[in-house]
Write an enzyme that holds these catalytic residues in place. Structure first.
Site, PDB file in Angstrom:
ATOM      1  N   LYS A  54       0.842  -1.202   0.000  1.00 27.19           N
ATOM      2  CA  LYS A  54       0.000   0.000   0.000  1.00 27.19           C
ATOM      3  C   LYS A  54       0.875   1.250   0.000  1.00 27.19           C
ATOM      4  O   LYS A  54       0.629   2.194  -0.755  1.00 27.19           O
ATOM      5  CB  LYS A  54      -0.923   0.002   1.223  1.00 27.19           C
ATOM      6  N   GLN A  98      -4.862  -1.380   9.531  1.00 28.78           N
ATOM      7  CA  GLN A  98      -4.761  -2.731   8.974  1.00 28.78           C
ATOM      8  C   GLN A  98      -5.387  -3.749   9.933  1.00 28.78           C
ATOM      9  O   GLN A  98      -5.047  -3.791  11.114  1.00 28.78           O
ATOM     10  CB  GLN A  98      -3.280  -3.071   8.719  1.00 28.78           C
ATOM     11  N   ASP A 121     -11.297   2.901   3.993  1.00 24.99           N
ATOM     12  CA  ASP A 121     -11.668   1.482   3.917  1.00 24.99           C
ATOM     13  C   ASP A 121     -13.187   1.331   3.857  1.00 24.99           C
ATOM     14  O   ASP A 121     -13.697   0.261   3.520  1.00 24.99           O
ATOM     15  CB  ASP A 121     -11.141   0.741   5.161  1.00 24.99           C
TER      16      ASP A 121
END
Ligand code: NDP
Length: 297
Positions: A54, A98, A121
């Site tokens: 990422k 994460q 997200d």
């Protein structure tokens, strides 16, 4: 019939190019550089790989990447304090924590502590609610990537029968909401569904997010259907080696389907590309600028 292969890698490369163009315009025209903060707690090897990837891709498209690597025993309060700080930081337009988090940390509490406008997200309860009620939301990256590929391969989705296998908050449910928004007739099936193969046989679109290797059989697929395989499963080949497979029996399904995503090289690459797209979208919204076309749902 042999299906067209939906090349997620190529698709993701095109999306990243488009993101990079928008980033360059934001810099030149407005002096703004979108910034993505990624927070990793602990040393889970798979998570470390994702976070590295990422960060690398964020920099490649010209955005600022901020990485926060915290030890596995970080107290929940410390993580919440970091999120509070990132929420207030104007150079950070997207925040991603994460998952999974270590067991002593309440995942829902942490996700819901992120400013919904920076929740790239799309897991915050506000974004889930906005999506479910047809309002402007940050859309979870994996279903967003699936939708982009479906639009490309099927064109207008109106009236198509779509079956989503799986009802998780991160894939199945938002995928179903997105397909409803496209005016598909949506069925969500799960582990308690009866006659699952028969339901699938009526589907023009199948999105498989089950987490079971090669679960969907070729003879469950309607001729000409578009099959999106979200699953990522590592299987033992019996000779000491392993390989990645999806939730669909690809070899059988590709003989029946009209189009199908491979694993690897299908949905996976699109997920990170959509994270970058969401960060640009969040940045434009934060500065009340028109949203770039083709990056959001
Ligand atoms: P979850 O485990 O959260 O959800 C799986 C879903 O599948 C559940 O709703 C479950 O039903 C359903 N299910 C399980 N067994 C069956 C069965 N026998 N018949 C019908 N339904 C069943 O998984 P995720 O949604 O998080 O992920 C799904 C897959 O996608 C995984 O392989 C994951 O690795 C992959 N993934 C890939 C991503 C990518 O970027 N490509 C991103 C995210 C996930 P029930 O609710 O009844 O238990």
């Amino acid at each position: 019939m042999t299906a067209r292969i939906i090349d997620g890698k190529a698709f993701a490369a095109i999306l990243r190019e488009s993101v990079a163009e928008h980033v360059s315009q934001l810099k030149q025209t407005h002096g703004i550089t979108p910034g993505l903060a990624v927070v990793l707690v602990g040393d889970d090897p798979a998570s470390q790989v994702y976070v590295r990837s990422k960060g690398k891709q964020t920099i490649e498209v010209g955005m600022n990447s901020y990485e926060y690597k915290l030890p596995a025993d970080t107290p929940e309060s410390e993580l919440l304090a970091l999120i509070k700080q990132l929420n207030l930081d104007p150079s950070v337009h997207g925040i991603l924590v994460q998952l999974p988090l270590p067991q002593h940390i309440d995942e829902a509490l942490v996700i819901n502590a992120i400013d919904p406008a920076k929740d790239v997200d799309g897991f915050h309860i506000s974004n889930a609610g906005l999506l479910a009620t047809g309002q402007q939301a940050m859309v979870p990256c994996t279903p967003l990537g699936c939708l982009m590929m479906l639009r490309e391969y099927c064109g207008n989705l109106t009236g198509l029968n779509a079956v989503v296998i799986g009802r998780s908050n991160i894939v199945g449910k938002p995928m179903a909401q997105l397909l409803l928004r496209e005016s598909c007739t949506v069925t969500v099936v799960h582990s308690r569904t009866r006659n699952l193969p028969d339901i699938l046989r009526g589907a023009d679109i199948v999105v498989a997010a089950v987490g079971r290797p090669l679960f969907v059989q070729g003879d469950w697929i309607k001729t000409g259907a578009t099959v999106i395989d979200v699953g990522i499963n590592r299987i033992d080949q019996g000779d000491g080696t392993t390989r990645l497979v999806g939730d669909v029996d690809y070899d059988a399904a590709k003989e029946v389907a009209g189009a199908i995503t491979p694993v690897p090289g299908g949905v996976g690459p699109m997920t990170i590309a959509c994270l970058l797209a969401n960060t640009v979208t969040a940045c434009c919204r934060a500065h009340s600028l028109p949203e770039p076309k083709g990056l959001a749902a």
